[in-house]
Design an enzyme around this catalytic site. Structure first.
Site, PDB file in Angstrom:
ATOM      1  N   SER A 109      71.278 -46.202  43.644  1.00  0.00           N
ATOM      2  CA  SER A 109      69.981 -46.534  43.061  1.00  0.00           C
ATOM      3  C   SER A 109      69.610 -47.930  43.520  1.00  0.00           C
ATOM      4  O   SER A 109      70.384 -48.878  43.349  1.00  0.00           O
ATOM      5  CB  SER A 109      70.023 -46.484  41.533  1.00  0.00           C
ATOM      6  OG  SER A 109      68.874 -47.107  40.978  1.00  0.00           O
ATOM      7  N   GLY A 110      68.421 -48.078  44.094  1.00  0.00           N
ATOM      8  CA  GLY A 110      67.998 -49.367  44.625  1.00  0.00           C
ATOM      9  C   GLY A 110      67.746 -50.404  43.557  1.00  0.00           C
ATOM     10  O   GLY A 110      68.261 -51.524  43.624  1.00  0.00           O
ATOM     11  N   ASP A 289      59.511 -44.449  36.347  1.00  0.00           N
ATOM     12  CA  ASP A 289      60.134 -45.680  36.815  1.00  0.00           C
ATOM     13  C   ASP A 289      59.063 -46.766  36.857  1.00  0.00           C
ATOM     14  O   ASP A 289      57.986 -46.575  37.428  1.00  0.00           O
ATOM     15  CB  ASP A 289      60.719 -45.445  38.209  1.00  0.00           C
ATOM     16  CG  ASP A 289      61.657 -46.547  38.673  1.00  0.00           C
ATOM     17  OD1 ASP A 289      61.495 -47.701  38.227  1.00  0.00           O
ATOM     18  OD2 ASP A 289      62.550 -46.250  39.484  1.00  0.00           O
ATOM     19  N   GLY A 294      63.925 -48.146  44.567  1.00  0.00           N
ATOM     20  CA  GLY A 294      64.579 -48.383  45.850  1.00  0.00           C
ATOM     21  C   GLY A 294      64.911 -47.120  46.606  1.00  0.00           C
ATOM     22  O   GLY A 294      64.536 -46.959  47.778  1.00  0.00           O
ATOM     23  N   THR A 295      65.620 -46.183  45.958  1.00  0.00           N
ATOM     24  CA  THR A 295      65.981 -44.947  46.662  1.00  0.00           C
ATOM     25  C   THR A 295      64.750 -44.080  46.904  1.00  0.00           C
ATOM     26  O   THR A 295      64.692 -43.350  47.905  1.00  0.00           O
ATOM     27  CB  THR A 295      67.041 -44.154  45.881  1.00  0.00           C
ATOM     28  OG1 THR A 295      66.567 -43.895  44.548  1.00  0.00           O
ATOM     29  CG2 THR A 295      68.359 -44.909  45.824  1.00  0.00           C
TER      30      THR A 295
END
Length: 379
Positions: A109-110, A289, A294-295
């Site tokens: 996860s970013g 989110d 990120g992902t």
């Protein structure tokens, strides 16, 4: 500043009989508006064979999920909270396991990585060198190279080199059986989680759904996004070529960037907070989110690269639903291991995080909700 002297309850926080108490020490951060709880202490010891982040993830899913419930569910958490468990191997060698709602443990996860990297630097777990600190964080997906710009004890930005991201399908059509949604065109890509990538322009003339990419329209986006995602998973199941990680487990809606934002596009990512049951409309819900994700950005970049819209070395500025931004760059292409000739990209994501609080989470023996609960008003 007004202060009041107080003491912590000794029956919960004293060092006496510490082995009988669960005390979880954590630093909370947010990256681009999305929170993460970084746990430094309180996780039970692992069996000796759990010597990688991937094996720790598996053990936590099977044996320690109650900790995730404690930290993420009410009354100690809330729907959009995330948790990152930090394990220090040697100096500047960090492993971490990511936990999200609905018993989701992503391989990567970013935003969680940006939060975790910020916390380990600013809390002294990893030595900070100014102006640049480089180190490795081992995620379940594999080693993640971190480059942090640091100044006056603050991690000003975190750039992470992600694991390979790739496209599984382009331009497939999913038929959503309920909600008067109908057929939806989308792509499926992996960026650390399995994403259904949905361009919102296809709904421009579908007024009854109201798919405007706006914070005031969050409930609609979450509901319809979760329904599209589950229908996609049922009709086009996928799995990672080298890891046991089925999907899709998350969805990203793509839209136009806000005027004068400097971004290339805007998005919101739809994350599960319960199990959707087609026979129970009250479960047709999810959450969004707050960060650019990120992902999700990596998955979008993989799709854009596959379409010839983004080249190696080009920057991609991704805006979130609340206006925060991550900067993505394709560093290189490579053959995907186990992918039968499929090309993957190696993306970099750059963002920043802020520390919001330090906490020691305890379980009162008389607490009627030791692992928490959910109520369907906000879950």
């Amino acid at each position: 500043m007004e202060t009041i002297d107080f003491t912590l309850p000794k029956r919960l926080f004293s060092n006496n009989n510490v082995n009988d108490k669960l005390i979880i020490k954590a630093v909370d951060c947010h990256a681009g508006g999305e929170p993460a709880r970084i746990v430094f202490s309180g996780v039970p010891k692992f069996p000796d064979h759990c010597n990688t982040a991937l094996l720790k993830r598996k053990y936590m899913m099977e044996n320690l999920d109650y900790i995730r419930q404690i930290l993420l569910q009410e009354p100690r958490g809330y729907p959009c909270q995330n948790v990152d468990y930090i394990f220090k191997q040697n100096d500047n060698e960090i492993q971490y396991v990511i936990g999200e709602q609905n018993k989701i443990y992503p391989l990567m996860s970013g935003h969680n990585t940006i939060c975790a990297a910020t916390a380990v630097l600013e809390c002294g777990v990893v030595s900070m060198n100014e102006p640049i600190t480089k180190f490795i964080m081992e995620a379940p997906a594999g080693p993640i190279e971190i480059t942090a710009q640091c100044e006056n004890g603050k991690a000003k930005s975190i750039a992470l080199k992600n694991a390979p991201s790739f496209v599984e399908y382009l331009d497939i059509v999913v038929d959503v059986p309920h909600g008067n949604i109908g057929k939806v065109k989308l792509d499926i890509a992996y960026g650390g989680m399995w994403y259904a990538v949905v361009d919102l322009s296809q709904f421009d003339n579908v007024k009854h759904l109201n798919m405007t990419l706006d914070t005031n329209n969050g409930a609609n986006l979450a509901k319809y996004g979760e329904m599209i995602k589950v229908a996609c998973r049922e009709q086009f199941p996928v799995d990672h070529p080298t890891e046991d990680y089925p999907g899709v487990d998350i969805l990203v809606f793509r839209g136009k960037a806000s005027e004068d934002s400097g971004a290339h596009s805007r998005n919101t990512v739809v994350m599960s907070n319960c199990e959707l049951d087609w026979n129970k409309p009250e479960t047709w819900t999810a959450m969004l989110d707050r960060s650019p994700c990120g992902t999700g950005t990596c998955a979008v970049m993989a799709v854009m690269h596959a379409r010839g819209e983004l080249k190696v070395g080009e920057q991609f500025i991704h805006e979130s639903i609340v206006g925060s931004k991550f900067i993505g760059t394709i560093l290189e292409e490579q053959l995907l291991e186990g992918g039968h000739g499929k090309i993957a990209i190696i993306p970099e994501i750059k963002g920043s995080a802020c520390v919001t609080q330090y906490s020691e989470i305890v379980i009162d023996p008389e607490d009627p909700f030791p692992t928490g609960y959910r109520v369907a008003d906000i879950w």
